[in-house]
Scaffold this motif. Sequence first.
Motif, PDB file in Angstrom:
ATOM      1  N   ASN A 100       0.854  -1.165  -0.050  1.00  0.00           N
ATOM      2  CA  ASN A 100      -0.023   0.036  -0.017  1.00  0.00           C
ATOM      3  C   ASN A 100       0.935   1.316  -0.069  1.00  0.00           C
ATOM      4  O   ASN A 100       0.156   2.404   0.141  1.00  0.00           O
ATOM      5  CB  ASN A 100      -1.085   0.012   1.320  1.00  0.00           C
ATOM      6  N   ASN A 105       1.432   7.256   1.991  1.00  0.00           N
ATOM      7  CA  ASN A 105      -0.184   7.471   2.552  1.00  0.00           C
ATOM      8  C   ASN A 105      -0.139   8.060   3.871  1.00  0.00           C
ATOM      9  O   ASN A 105      -0.924   8.893   4.104  1.00  0.00           O
ATOM     10  CB  ASN A 105      -0.705   5.978   2.848  1.00  0.00           C
ATOM     11  N   CYS A 132      -6.359  -3.247   0.587  1.00  0.00           N
ATOM     12  CA  CYS A 132      -5.470  -2.287   0.583  1.00  0.00           C
ATOM     13  C   CYS A 132      -6.164  -0.979   1.181  1.00  0.00           C
ATOM     14  O   CYS A 132      -7.411  -1.102   1.881  1.00  0.00           O
ATOM     15  CB  CYS A 132      -5.601  -1.771  -1.090  1.00  0.00           C
ATOM     16  N   CYS A 133      -5.441   0.149   1.297  1.00  0.00           N
ATOM     17  CA  CYS A 133      -6.004   1.435   2.091  1.00  0.00           C
ATOM     18  C   CYS A 133      -5.612   2.612   1.251  1.00  0.00           C
ATOM     19  O   CYS A 133      -4.547   2.511   0.449  1.00  0.00           O
ATOM     20  CB  CYS A 133      -5.775   1.347   3.512  1.00  0.00           C
ATOM     21  N   THR A 134      -6.372   3.638   1.452  1.00  0.00           N
ATOM     22  CA  THR A 134      -5.912   5.121   0.915  1.00  0.00           C
ATOM     23  C   THR A 134      -6.463   6.005   1.493  1.00  0.00           C
ATOM     24  O   THR A 134      -7.291   5.858   2.515  1.00  0.00           O
ATOM     25  CB  THR A 134      -6.682   5.029  -0.567  1.00  0.00           C
TER      26      THR A 134
END
Length: 444
Positions: A100, A105, A132-134
Amino acid sequence: MSVFIFPREKEITAEVVQNFIEQHQAKIPRYLRLKNMYIGNHPILSQQDKPDYKPDNRLVVNFAKYITDTFNGYFIGIPIKVSHDDPSVNDRVDEFLNRNDMDDNIAELSKMTSIYGHAFEFLYQNEESETCCTYSDPMEMFIVYDDTIAEKPLFAVRYQVTDDGIKGQLFTATEEITITEGKDGLILSDNKPHYYGDVPVIEYIENEERQSIFENVEALINAYDKAISEKANDVDYFADAYMKILGAEIDETTIQNIRDNRIINLFGADDVSKLIVEFMEKPNGDANQEHLLDRIERLIYQTSMVANINDESFGNASGVALEFKLQPMKNLAAMKERKFASGMNRRFKMVFNLPTNMEPSKKDEWRNLNYTFIRNIPRNISDEADTAGKLAGIVSKETQLSVLSFVDNPKQELERIQKENPGSYPTNENGDFVTGGKEDGEVS
């Protein structure tokens, strides 16, 4: 800034979501104002125009950006180190972070929280079923908490206002629901389950009040812009000052010659002693202006608690003096560190809840993750090496290596040492090296 609260026992209907979106829309002007301050679009640029005959400089000194970027460079310029004592857990965490691009981030999240007071991170599954991350700024997302004393996340909304109306997603602890706008209001449809075990949106906050890092000096920044712009106007005024000639009558041709040749030769006046030729000057307030600018600048740094690292005194400060100068910013960073650690705990709790990310028997190991925040200040590598050497036999090798700012992951560094020197540096159950039949640092 107050948070959104809703009773946990009540149903989350389209009308409830519509009501909270309207409340969130009321906060957008504040977010836009803070964003404009950061990007340099300050109020002085849109103030009413002055008459054409007056100088009208519009100067912007972007303290808001300087304060934000300086503090975040200090706080998060060196990426956060996340580690776990169990190598298998540590590997899974590293895989998630690398997938990620988490250093970027977190850096963006940190900047957003400093600008707006808070920001969001949300989890999702990609096409390969990987977690996933955002990140997201607060202009298009919000969280609603329950009305218990713990104020646990109840649901989150991510939306956009398009030509076809509002479109977005509603996230609860078990589902992701599509939001669309119809003739009679919002419509909730297309419920899709998720398995994070909680609302997959994490709020990161700058402070408990969710206040921007420069919000309490916003008026001072605007005052500085105005003061330095007026000073520039004065410079223009003196450059274009009017000349007055008293005691003699001159025609247009003479005026033109004086302007072109910059020579004044007046004669024939009845009484030369009464002839006056000089520039008209307005009262000179240069000293007062300089004192005002210095005072405002000093107050901006003092009130925001972010150091002016361009100050000449920083270059000549000793180690102890430098610590005192950075102490207010260090206090701010310590408070933000606790808020970020809490957010990351929530993130990994949900990540570990999926069997594809962590074996079920270790899903609670997020509690044992270690977060290491390193302040980004000039480091003396030689002093760090001396300190690390003196810690031999007093602390574990992992802790000893963590003293070195250039070692990003002490566990991986230990593995590299063992690979480079197979059998030469065996470790005991505590992770300490054992050399010559005795633990490192043990006196025979």
